[in-house]
Design a protein around this motif. Structure first.
Motif, PDB file in Angstrom:
ATOM      1  N   GLN A 134      15.039 -30.962  19.593  1.00 52.29           N
ATOM      2  CA  GLN A 134      16.281 -30.241  19.853  1.00 52.29           C
ATOM      3  C   GLN A 134      16.615 -29.318  18.684  1.00 52.29           C
ATOM      4  O   GLN A 134      16.660 -29.745  17.541  1.00 52.29           O
ATOM      5  CB  GLN A 134      17.440 -31.221  20.074  1.00 52.29           C
ATOM      6  CG  GLN A 134      17.320 -32.065  21.335  1.00 52.29           C
ATOM      7  CD  GLN A 134      16.720 -33.427  21.078  1.00 52.29           C
ATOM      8  OE1 GLN A 134      15.818 -33.569  20.248  1.00 52.29           O
ATOM      9  NE2 GLN A 134      17.235 -34.428  21.760  1.00 52.29           N
ATOM     10  N   GLY A 135      16.803 -28.045  19.012  1.00 47.25           N
ATOM     11  CA  GLY A 135      17.163 -27.066  18.004  1.00 47.25           C
ATOM     12  C   GLY A 135      16.010 -26.575  17.151  1.00 47.25           C
ATOM     13  O   GLY A 135      16.197 -25.738  16.261  1.00 47.25           O
ATOM     14  N   MET A 136      14.798 -27.053  17.437  1.00 47.97           N
ATOM     15  CA  MET A 136      13.636 -26.717  16.607  1.00 47.97           C
ATOM     16  C   MET A 136      12.671 -25.758  17.303  1.00 47.97           C
ATOM     17  O   MET A 136      11.723 -25.285  16.702  1.00 47.97           O
ATOM     18  CB  MET A 136      12.866 -27.992  16.240  1.00 47.97           C
ATOM     19  CG  MET A 136      13.705 -29.040  15.533  1.00 47.97           C
ATOM     20  SD  MET A 136      13.999 -28.609  13.820  1.00 47.97           S
ATOM     21  CE  MET A 136      12.401 -28.960  13.119  1.00 47.97           C
ATOM     22  N   ILE A 137      12.924 -25.472  18.598  1.00 47.02           N
ATOM     23  CA  ILE A 137      12.015 -24.603  19.360  1.00 47.02           C
ATOM     24  C   ILE A 137      12.638 -23.222  19.493  1.00 47.02           C
ATOM     25  O   ILE A 137      13.699 -23.057  20.111  1.00 47.02           O
ATOM     26  CB  ILE A 137      11.729 -25.177  20.752  1.00 47.02           C
ATOM     27  CG1 ILE A 137      11.120 -26.587  20.639  1.00 47.02           C
ATOM     28  CG2 ILE A 137      10.780 -24.253  21.516  1.00 47.02           C
ATOM     29  CD1 ILE A 137      10.973 -27.287  21.980  1.00 47.02           C
ATOM     30  N   LEU A 138      11.977 -22.239  18.944  1.00 47.25           N
ATOM     31  CA  LEU A 138      12.439 -20.850  19.045  1.00 47.25           C
ATOM     32  C   LEU A 138      11.617 -20.135  20.105  1.00 47.25           C
ATOM     33  O   LEU A 138      10.386 -20.114  20.040  1.00 47.25           O
ATOM     34  CB  LEU A 138      12.285 -20.141  17.698  1.00 47.25           C
ATOM     35  CG  LEU A 138      12.733 -18.671  17.677  1.00 47.25           C
ATOM     36  CD1 LEU A 138      14.240 -18.562  17.831  1.00 47.25           C
ATOM     37  CD2 LEU A 138      12.267 -17.984  16.393  1.00 47.25           C
ATOM     38  N   ARG A 139      12.307 -19.544  21.072  1.00 44.21           N
ATOM     39  CA  ARG A 139      11.654 -18.762  22.119  1.00 44.21           C
ATOM     40  C   ARG A 139      12.066 -17.306  21.914  1.00 44.21           C
ATOM     41  O   ARG A 139      13.055 -16.839  22.511  1.00 44.21           O
ATOM     42  CB  ARG A 139      12.083 -19.280  23.486  1.00 44.21           C
ATOM     43  CG  ARG A 139      11.773 -20.768  23.697  1.00 44.21           C
ATOM     44  CD  ARG A 139      12.354 -21.279  25.014  1.00 44.21           C
ATOM     45  NE  ARG A 139      12.015 -22.673  25.250  1.00 44.21           N
ATOM     46  CZ  ARG A 139      12.770 -23.711  24.879  1.00 44.21           C
ATOM     47  NH1 ARG A 139      13.919 -23.507  24.229  1.00 44.21           N
ATOM     48  NH2 ARG A 139      12.382 -24.946  25.137  1.00 44.21           N
ATOM     49  N   PRO A 140      11.348 -16.564  21.086  1.00 39.19           N
ATOM     50  CA  PRO A 140      11.793 -15.232  20.661  1.00 39.19           C
ATOM     51  C   PRO A 140      12.109 -14.253  21.781  1.00 39.19           C
ATOM     52  O   PRO A 140      13.003 -13.418  21.654  1.00 39.19           O
ATOM     53  CB  PRO A 140      10.617 -14.725  19.818  1.00 39.19           C
ATOM     54  CG  PRO A 140       9.959 -15.966  19.319  1.00 39.19           C
ATOM     55  CD  PRO A 140      10.072 -16.935  20.440  1.00 39.19           C
ATOM     56  N   LEU A 141      11.380 -14.348  22.903  1.00 39.44           N
ATOM     57  CA  LEU A 141      11.580 -13.388  23.985  1.00 39.44           C
ATOM     58  C   LEU A 141      12.860 -13.644  24.782  1.00 39.44           C
ATOM     59  O   LEU A 141      13.409 -12.725  25.397  1.00 39.44           O
ATOM     60  CB  LEU A 141      10.373 -13.389  24.922  1.00 39.44           C
ATOM     61  CG  LEU A 141       9.065 -12.887  24.299  1.00 39.44           C
ATOM     62  CD1 LEU A 141       7.902 -13.116  25.252  1.00 39.44           C
ATOM     63  CD2 LEU A 141       9.154 -11.418  23.929  1.00 39.44           C
ATOM     64  N   SER A 142      13.324 -14.891  24.792  1.00 35.25           N
ATOM     65  CA  SER A 142      14.545 -15.236  25.536  1.00 35.25           C
ATOM     66  C   SER A 142      15.597 -15.890  24.649  1.00 35.25           C
ATOM     67  O   SER A 142      16.565 -16.461  25.155  1.00 35.25           O
ATOM     68  CB  SER A 142      14.202 -16.194  26.689  1.00 35.25           C
ATOM     69  OG  SER A 142      13.497 -15.543  27.707  1.00 35.25           O
ATOM     70  N   ALA A 143      15.443 -15.791  23.348  1.00 35.10           N
ATOM     71  CA  ALA A 143      16.281 -16.546  22.411  1.00 35.10           C
ATOM     72  C   ALA A 143      17.780 -16.313  22.590  1.00 35.10           C
ATOM     73  O   ALA A 143      18.598 -17.236  22.457  1.00 35.10           O
ATOM     74  CB  ALA A 143      15.882 -16.217  20.975  1.00 35.10           C
ATOM     75  N   LYS A 144      18.174 -15.093  22.903  1.00 33.35           N
ATOM     76  CA  LYS A 144      19.606 -14.774  23.014  1.00 33.35           C
ATOM     77  C   LYS A 144      20.242 -15.379  24.269  1.00 33.35           C
ATOM     78  O   LYS A 144      21.463 -15.323  24.429  1.00 33.35           O
ATOM     79  CB  LYS A 144      19.803 -13.258  22.997  1.00 33.35           C
ATOM     80  CG  LYS A 144      19.541 -12.638  21.624  1.00 33.35           C
ATOM     81  CD  LYS A 144      19.825 -11.155  21.631  1.00 33.35           C
ATOM     82  CE  LYS A 144      19.608 -10.542  20.255  1.00 33.35           C
ATOM     83  NZ  LYS A 144      19.860  -9.078  20.257  1.00 33.35           N
ATOM     84  N   LEU A 145      19.437 -15.947  25.147  1.00 33.97           N
ATOM     85  CA  LEU A 145      19.947 -16.620  26.332  1.00 33.97           C
ATOM     86  C   LEU A 145      20.102 -18.114  26.099  1.00 33.97           C
ATOM     87  O   LEU A 145      20.520 -18.859  26.989  1.00 33.97           O
ATOM     88  CB  LEU A 145      19.010 -16.369  27.524  1.00 33.97           C
ATOM     89  CG  LEU A 145      18.810 -14.891  27.892  1.00 33.97           C
ATOM     90  CD1 LEU A 145      17.776 -14.765  29.002  1.00 33.97           C
ATOM     91  CD2 LEU A 145      20.121 -14.249  28.303  1.00 33.97           C
ATOM     92  N   PHE A 146      19.745 -18.563  24.870  1.00 37.70           N
ATOM     93  CA  PHE A 146      19.881 -19.962  24.460  1.00 37.70           C
ATOM     94  C   PHE A 146      20.869 -20.056  23.294  1.00 37.70           C
ATOM     95  O   PHE A 146      21.123 -19.066  22.608  1.00 37.70           O
ATOM     96  CB  PHE A 146      18.535 -20.520  23.989  1.00 37.70           C
ATOM     97  CG  PHE A 146      17.530 -20.737  25.088  1.00 37.70           C
ATOM     98  CD1 PHE A 146      17.518 -21.914  25.806  1.00 37.70           C
ATOM     99  CD2 PHE A 146      16.583 -19.763  25.390  1.00 37.70           C
ATOM    100  CE1 PHE A 146      16.586 -22.120  26.811  1.00 37.70           C
ATOM    101  CE2 PHE A 146      15.650 -19.958  26.394  1.00 37.70           C
ATOM    102  CZ  PHE A 146      15.656 -21.148  27.108  1.00 37.70           C
ATOM    103  N   PRO A 147      21.404 -21.252  23.044  1.00 35.95           N
ATOM    104  CA  PRO A 147      22.197 -21.442  21.830  1.00 35.95           C
ATOM    105  C   PRO A 147      21.322 -21.204  20.599  1.00 35.95           C
ATOM    106  O   PRO A 147      20.095 -21.379  20.669  1.00 35.95           O
ATOM    107  CB  PRO A 147      22.631 -22.920  21.907  1.00 35.95           C
ATOM    108  CG  PRO A 147      22.487 -23.296  23.344  1.00 35.95           C
ATOM    109  CD  PRO A 147      21.349 -22.476  23.873  1.00 35.95           C
ATOM    110  N   PRO A 148      21.902 -20.793  19.471  1.00 35.77           N
ATOM    111  CA  PRO A 148      21.110 -20.575  18.255  1.00 35.77           C
ATOM    112  C   PRO A 148      20.349 -21.833  17.832  1.00 35.77           C
ATOM    113  O   PRO A 148      20.869 -22.945  17.921  1.00 35.77           O
ATOM    114  CB  PRO A 148      22.169 -20.205  17.209  1.00 35.77           C
ATOM    115  CG  PRO A 148      23.316 -19.683  18.002  1.00 35.77           C
ATOM    116  CD  PRO A 148      23.321 -20.477  19.280  1.00 35.77           C
ATOM    117  N   THR A 149      19.114 -21.638  17.407  1.00 37.83           N
ATOM    118  CA  THR A 149      18.305 -22.760  16.923  1.00 37.83           C
ATOM    119  C   THR A 149      18.581 -22.992  15.438  1.00 37.83           C
ATOM    120  O   THR A 149      19.263 -22.192  14.780  1.00 37.83           O
ATOM    121  CB  THR A 149      16.806 -22.457  17.115  1.00 37.83           C
ATOM    122  OG1 THR A 149      16.483 -21.275  16.359  1.00 37.83           O
ATOM    123  CG2 THR A 149      16.480 -22.222  18.586  1.00 37.83           C
TER     124      THR A 149
END
Length: 320
Positions: A134-149
């Motif tokens: 939790q909070g450790m996976i960064l998905r750069p292409l969709s990151a702004k659609l997720f809470p900040p990691t």
């Protein structure tokens, strides 16, 4: 310098995710996980790694994946692909490697809603939780659609330089490829044999007969397959290359026309004269003759006998 591990599929999305993070002065090690059903790293992958200066490595998880394939917690996709369980396994394996590589987070090339089974937002949350990341996976292409990691919160990654791509469109990724100077754009990652209906039929046959092993899975990638009896299978070479491979790499009873004008057939498992006769007639059928002299060769002896070709309607009965 901060480090990250990337789940690398060989597709454009995973490559772009590596480059987006590298652009923020983070050292990236790309990991290609081998399940036994995907291709290993290709020349293009090593060329990208050299061109864009990142490490790339293969990690074999095939033995663990086979056990998951037998009974996946989250079930299968359209065919026999346990995508959710597969992604959880890869992330768990990457998590185990984080300390060895001194990495502080993990990157994936996932794009929300790009794939119907494993890339829905709610499922990505489940995957993250079950892999204890939790909070450790960064998905750069969709990151702004997720809470900040965590990496964003701590200032390692600038969220403003990430993206909000979703859905099946490829236009944003193609534009990014152009931006980074990717001349040979990789195709979307795929190639998992468990999404191929015909291959899945052969895997299901192994599962039904309690024969699902890595060795048997490798055999599925060669030739035409026939279930001669409950405990006996025949594999028929489709061309000269496969004939040579069957003869050189595998053990069992070999059958082939004495004039070598036809397939090499490997018979394995428990068999009697009945199974040998059926297999020999299949060998004649695929040599495109009504009858032929067939060599039957084991490790200790060799015999020859003339057989008639099996009827076409009978071939279908045995074909896996």
């Amino acid at each position: 310098m901060h480090k990250a591990l990337a789940l690398y599929s060989g597709g454009l999305d995973s490559l772009l995710s590596v480059l987006i993070v590298k652009e923020q002065k983070v050292d990236v090690i790309a990991l290609k996980f081998l399940t036994g059903f995907v291709s290993p790293l290709k020349e293009d992958d090593f060329n990208y790694a050299k061109q864009f200066d990142f490490e790339i490595r293969e990690i074999d998880i095939s033995e663990k994946f086979i056990e998951i394939l037998k009974k996946p917690k989250h079930g299968y996709g359209k065919n026999l692909n346990p995508c959710i369980d597969c992604k959880i396994l890869m992330l768990k394996e990457a998590k185990e490697l984080m300390s060895a590589y001194k990495a502080s987070f993990i990157i994936t090339g996932e794009v929300i809603s790009q794939r119907p089974m494993s890339q829905k937002k709610e499922l990505l949350t489940v995957i993250e939780k079950e892999s204890s990341l939790q909070g450790m996976i960064l998905r750069p292409l969709s990151a702004k659609l997720f809470p900040p990691t965590k990496s964003e919160i701590e200032g390692v990654i600038n969220r403003n330089l990430l993206y909000d791509i979703s859905g099946r469109t490829r236009k944003p990724q193609i534009a990014l490829a152009k931006k980074y100077g990717i001349e040979k754009v990789p195709q979307p990652a795929g190639g998992c044999l468990l999404t191929d209906p015909s291959f899945c039929k052969k895997v299901k046959d192994l599962m039904a007969h309690n024969e699902l092993t890595l060795k048997n899975v490798e055999l599925l990638k060669v030739g035409r397959h026939f279930r001669i009896s409950e405990k006996c299978k025949a594999i028929v070479g489709r061309d000269e290359k496969e004939n040579k491979l069957i003869l050189s790499k595998y053990k069992g009873l070999f059958l082939y026309p004495s004039d070598l004008k036809g397939p090499v057939v490997l018979l394995s498992g428990d068999y009697s004269e009945k199974e040998i006769d059926i297999t020999a007639s299949i060998c004649v059928y695929y040599s495109k003759r009504k009858n032929a002299e067939i060599v039957i060769k084991s490790e200790t002896e060799e015999q020859r006998k003339i057989y008639d070709a099996i009827l076409e309607e009978e071939v279908v009965k045995y074909r896996v």
